[in-house]
Design a protein around this motif. Structure first.
Motif, PDB file in Angstrom:
ATOM      1  N   GLU A  23       4.025 -12.195   6.088  1.00 13.69           N
ATOM      2  CA  GLU A  23       2.689 -11.534   5.474  1.00 13.69           C
ATOM      3  C   GLU A  23       2.466 -10.101   6.450  1.00 13.69           C
ATOM      4  OE1 GLU A  23      -0.036 -14.670   5.154  1.00 13.69           O
ATOM      5  OE2 GLU A  23       0.781 -15.632   3.639  1.00 13.69           O
ATOM      6  N   PHE A  24       2.357 -10.354   7.778  1.00 14.09           N
ATOM      7  CA  PHE A  24       1.962  -9.237   8.449  1.00 14.09           C
ATOM      8  C   PHE A  24       2.881  -8.291   8.216  1.00 14.09           C
ATOM      9  CE2 PHE A  24       2.684  -6.912  12.487  1.00 14.09           C
ATOM     10  CZ  PHE A  24       1.377  -6.679  12.880  1.00 14.09           C
ATOM     11  N   VAL A  25       4.366  -8.517   8.236  1.00 16.22           N
ATOM     12  CA  VAL A  25       5.258  -7.536   7.966  1.00 16.22           C
ATOM     13  C   VAL A  25       5.109  -6.709   6.449  1.00 16.22           C
ATOM     14  CG1 VAL A  25       7.584  -6.881   7.620  1.00 16.22           C
ATOM     15  CG2 VAL A  25       6.966  -8.642   9.581  1.00 16.22           C
ATOM     16  N   GLN A  26       4.915  -7.393   5.587  1.00 16.88           N
ATOM     17  CA  GLN A  26       4.480  -6.784   4.509  1.00 16.88           C
ATOM     18  C   GLN A  26       3.223  -5.917   4.339  1.00 16.88           C
ATOM     19  OE1 GLN A  26       4.242 -10.296   1.844  1.00 16.88           O
ATOM     20  NE2 GLN A  26       6.448 -10.621   1.793  1.00 16.88           N
ATOM     21  N   LEU A  27       2.384  -6.272   5.187  1.00 21.49           N
ATOM     22  CA  LEU A  27       0.948  -5.673   5.399  1.00 21.49           C
ATOM     23  C   LEU A  27       1.171  -4.191   6.118  1.00 21.49           C
ATOM     24  CD1 LEU A  27      -1.420  -8.296   5.385  1.00 21.49           C
ATOM     25  CD2 LEU A  27      -1.341  -6.778   3.652  1.00 21.49           C
ATOM     26  N   LEU A  28       2.085  -4.269   7.100  1.00 22.25           N
ATOM     27  CA  LEU A  28       2.360  -3.112   8.097  1.00 22.25           C
ATOM     28  C   LEU A  28       3.425  -2.221   7.074  1.00 22.25           C
ATOM     29  CD1 LEU A  28       2.330  -1.709  10.745  1.00 22.25           C
ATOM     30  CD2 LEU A  28       4.142  -3.146  11.607  1.00 22.25           C
ATOM     31  N   GLN A  29       4.228  -2.719   6.302  1.00 24.95           N
ATOM     32  CA  GLN A  29       4.925  -1.896   5.418  1.00 24.95           C
ATOM     33  C   GLN A  29       4.025  -1.067   4.318  1.00 24.95           C
ATOM     34  OE1 GLN A  29       7.506  -4.673   3.587  1.00 24.95           O
ATOM     35  NE2 GLN A  29       9.193  -4.278   5.308  1.00 24.95           N
ATOM     36  N   ALA A  30       3.184  -1.913   3.858  1.00 27.91           N
ATOM     37  CA  ALA A  30       2.240  -1.100   3.031  1.00 27.91           C
ATOM     38  C   ALA A  30       1.257  -0.299   3.557  1.00 27.91           C
ATOM     39  CB  ALA A  30       1.221  -2.351   2.666  1.00 27.91           C
ATOM     40  N   VAL A  31       0.988  -0.452   4.706  1.00 31.39           N
ATOM     41  CA  VAL A  31       0.453   0.597   5.751  1.00 31.39           C
ATOM     42  C   VAL A  31       1.258   1.948   5.822  1.00 31.39           C
ATOM     43  CG1 VAL A  31      -0.495   1.514   7.990  1.00 31.39           C
ATOM     44  CG2 VAL A  31      -1.429  -0.861   7.020  1.00 31.39           C
ATOM     45  N   GLN A  32       2.452   1.703   6.167  1.00 31.96           N
ATOM     46  CA  GLN A  32       3.519   2.701   6.504  1.00 31.96           C
ATOM     47  C   GLN A  32       3.624   3.639   5.145  1.00 31.96           C
ATOM     48  OE1 GLN A  32       6.330   0.612   8.817  1.00 31.96           O
ATOM     49  NE2 GLN A  32       6.139   2.064  10.347  1.00 31.96           N
ATOM     50  N   ALA A  33       3.561   2.921   4.090  1.00 29.55           N
ATOM     51  CA  ALA A  33       3.969   3.254   2.616  1.00 29.55           C
ATOM     52  C   ALA A  33       2.711   4.265   2.201  1.00 29.55           C
ATOM     53  CB  ALA A  33       4.688   2.409   1.603  1.00 29.55           C
ATOM     54  N   ALA A  34       1.705   3.841   2.440  1.00 22.91           N
ATOM     55  CA  ALA A  34       0.306   4.137   1.975  1.00 22.91           C
ATOM     56  C   ALA A  34       0.384   5.673   2.168  1.00 22.91           C
ATOM     57  CB  ALA A  34      -1.056   3.555   2.485  1.00 22.91           C
ATOM     58  N   ASP A  35      -0.329   6.097   0.938  1.00 21.35           N
ATOM     59  CA  ASP A  35      -0.616   7.799   1.015  1.00 21.35           C
ATOM     60  C   ASP A  35      -1.834   7.863   1.659  1.00 21.35           C
ATOM     61  OD1 ASP A  35      -2.679   7.136  -0.848  1.00 21.35           O
ATOM     62  OD2 ASP A  35      -1.594   8.153  -2.543  1.00 21.35           O
ATOM     63  N   ASP A  36      -2.331   9.132   2.043  1.00 23.72           N
ATOM     64  CA  ASP A  36      -3.470   9.547   2.892  1.00 23.72           C
ATOM     65  C   ASP A  36      -4.787   8.719   2.163  1.00 23.72           C
ATOM     66  OD1 ASP A  36      -1.894  10.843   4.629  1.00 23.72           O
ATOM     67  OD2 ASP A  36      -2.877  12.658   4.164  1.00 23.72           O
ATOM     68  N   ALA A  37      -4.861   8.716   0.711  1.00 26.79           N
ATOM     69  CA  ALA A  37      -5.948   8.179   0.154  1.00 26.79           C
ATOM     70  C   ALA A  37      -6.134   6.664   0.351  1.00 26.79           C
ATOM     71  CB  ALA A  37      -6.030   8.470  -1.395  1.00 26.79           C
ATOM     72  N   GLY A  38      -5.034   5.870   0.084  1.00 26.90           N
ATOM     73  CA  GLY A  38      -4.844   4.354   0.439  1.00 26.90           C
ATOM     74  C   GLY A  38      -4.582   3.931   1.763  1.00 26.90           C
ATOM     75  N   LEU A  39      -4.413   4.894   2.710  1.00 26.26           N
ATOM     76  CA  LEU A  39      -4.228   4.218   4.051  1.00 26.26           C
ATOM     77  C   LEU A  39      -5.652   3.550   4.773  1.00 26.26           C
ATOM     78  CD1 LEU A  39      -2.253   3.973   6.566  1.00 26.26           C
ATOM     79  CD2 LEU A  39      -3.175   6.469   7.322  1.00 26.26           C
ATOM     80  N   PRO A  40      -6.570   3.856   4.541  1.00 33.84           N
ATOM     81  CA  PRO A  40      -7.689   3.225   5.261  1.00 33.84           C
ATOM     82  C   PRO A  40      -7.868   1.678   4.704  1.00 33.84           C
ATOM     83  CG  PRO A  40      -8.578   5.451   4.643  1.00 33.84           C
ATOM     84  CD  PRO A  40      -7.263   5.247   4.275  1.00 33.84           C
ATOM     85  N   ALA A  41      -7.696   1.733   3.403  1.00 29.33           N
ATOM     86  CA  ALA A  41      -7.552   0.332   2.757  1.00 29.33           C
ATOM     87  C   ALA A  41      -6.742  -0.573   3.137  1.00 29.33           C
ATOM     88  CB  ALA A  41      -7.760   0.491   1.176  1.00 29.33           C
ATOM     89  N   ALA A  42      -5.369  -0.103   3.266  1.00 29.37           N
ATOM     90  CA  ALA A  42      -4.156  -0.707   3.645  1.00 29.37           C
ATOM     91  C   ALA A  42      -4.413  -1.203   5.189  1.00 29.37           C
ATOM     92  CB  ALA A  42      -3.061   0.087   3.366  1.00 29.37           C
ATOM     93  N   TRP A  43      -4.833  -0.308   5.980  1.00 27.51           N
ATOM     94  CA  TRP A  43      -5.198  -0.745   7.165  1.00 27.51           C
ATOM     95  C   TRP A  43      -6.060  -1.717   7.241  1.00 27.51           C
ATOM     96  CZ3 TRP A  43      -2.527   0.158  11.674  1.00 27.51           C
ATOM     97  CH2 TRP A  43      -3.219  -0.089  12.809  1.00 27.51           C
ATOM     98  N   GLN A  44      -7.152  -1.705   6.797  1.00 26.39           N
ATOM     99  CA  GLN A  44      -8.221  -2.575   6.699  1.00 26.39           C
ATOM    100  C   GLN A  44      -7.641  -4.262   6.292  1.00 26.39           C
ATOM    101  OE1 GLN A  44     -11.132  -2.390   8.216  1.00 26.39           O
ATOM    102  NE2 GLN A  44     -11.509  -4.664   7.898  1.00 26.39           N
ATOM    103  N   ALA A  45      -6.745  -3.855   5.222  1.00 24.37           N
ATOM    104  CA  ALA A  45      -6.151  -5.329   4.959  1.00 24.37           C
ATOM    105  C   ALA A  45      -5.141  -5.846   6.056  1.00 24.37           C
ATOM    106  CB  ALA A  45      -5.402  -4.892   3.814  1.00 24.37           C
ATOM    107  N   LEU A  46      -4.671  -5.027   6.790  1.00 23.47           N
ATOM    108  CA  LEU A  46      -3.677  -5.354   8.001  1.00 23.47           C
ATOM    109  C   LEU A  46      -4.353  -6.015   8.905  1.00 23.47           C
ATOM    110  CD1 LEU A  46      -0.936  -5.589   9.367  1.00 23.47           C
ATOM    111  CD2 LEU A  46      -1.338  -3.226  10.138  1.00 23.47           C
ATOM    112  N   VAL A  47      -5.545  -5.114   9.295  1.00 22.81           N
ATOM    113  CA  VAL A  47      -6.597  -5.701  10.289  1.00 22.81           C
ATOM    114  C   VAL A  47      -7.318  -7.285  10.072  1.00 22.81           C
ATOM    115  CG1 VAL A  47      -8.886  -5.141  11.776  1.00 22.81           C
ATOM    116  CG2 VAL A  47      -7.065  -3.458  11.218  1.00 22.81           C
ATOM    117  N   GLU A  48      -7.694  -7.116   9.030  1.00 24.58           N
ATOM    118  CA  GLU A  48      -8.152  -8.412   8.502  1.00 24.58           C
ATOM    119  C   GLU A  48      -7.190  -9.666   8.485  1.00 24.58           C
ATOM    120  OE1 GLU A  48      -9.748  -7.866   4.633  1.00 24.58           O
ATOM    121  OE2 GLU A  48     -11.540  -6.475   5.447  1.00 24.58           O
TER     122      GLU A  48
END
Length: 167
Positions: A23-48
């Motif tokens: 799950e961590f790896v998947q969320l980290l991949q989502a952060v790396q694939a996120a565009d600028d608009a989606g990056l903060p939410a993807a980062w927050q999901a990874l942090v949580e």
């Protein structure tokens, strides 16, 4: 930018830990694939996720005789604090840099500290689902203070010193 991929090299033969790591790896991949608009939410999901991931491992350590201030738990605290502080800054470049650093850190952490924890949990017969230690006699007599693969309570070091001492 390097992207971390889940592989069997990251698996530790402890299903609940491996699922959490995937799950961590998947969320980290989502952060790396996120565009600028989606990056903060993807980062927050990874942090949580990471906060619960680390808390889960810390609970397992506490249940099986790891000292509260062991290196593994301290590393969890440090990494999570950095992740939270980076997210609070709101700088997208910082988040992308931290994501790239996590792709380097995570395999190293898994290969050393998490692998040692998984071996310890198997040795004492710890059931992550129930929290039951099925082999309590295998628990160390003293809390474990070691880092990485040095998950010992000090008994091994004491034995080596005793063997090396002149008779």
């Amino acid at each position: 930018m390097a992207t971390l991929q889940w592989s069997e090299e990251l698996a530790l033969d402890l299903p609940r830990m491996d699922e959490t790591h995937q799950e961590f790896v998947q969320l980290l991949q989502a952060v790396q694939a996120a565009d600028d608009a989606g990056l903060p939410a993807a980062w927050q999901a990874l942090v949580e996720h990471t906060a619960e991931h680390f808390a889960q491992e810390d609970r397992w350590m506490q249940a099986t005789q790891f000292a509260a201030g062991n290196c593994h738990s301290l590393q969890h605290q440090a990494v999570l604090n950095i992740m939270r502080e980076g997210g609070a800054q709101g700088d997208l470049r910082v988040l992308r840099t931290m994501a790239e650093e996590l792709t380097v850190w995570f395999p190293q952490h898994t290969d050393s500290m998490d692998a040692a924890l998984a071996a310890h949990l198997r040795r004492v017969g710890f059931d992550p689902a129930t929290g039951v230690v099925h082999q309590p006699a295998a628990l160390p007599a003293e809390p474990i203070h070691g880092c990485g693969g040095a998950c010992s309570s000090g008994e091994a070091e004491a034995e080596r010193e005793a063997e090396a001492a002149p008779a």
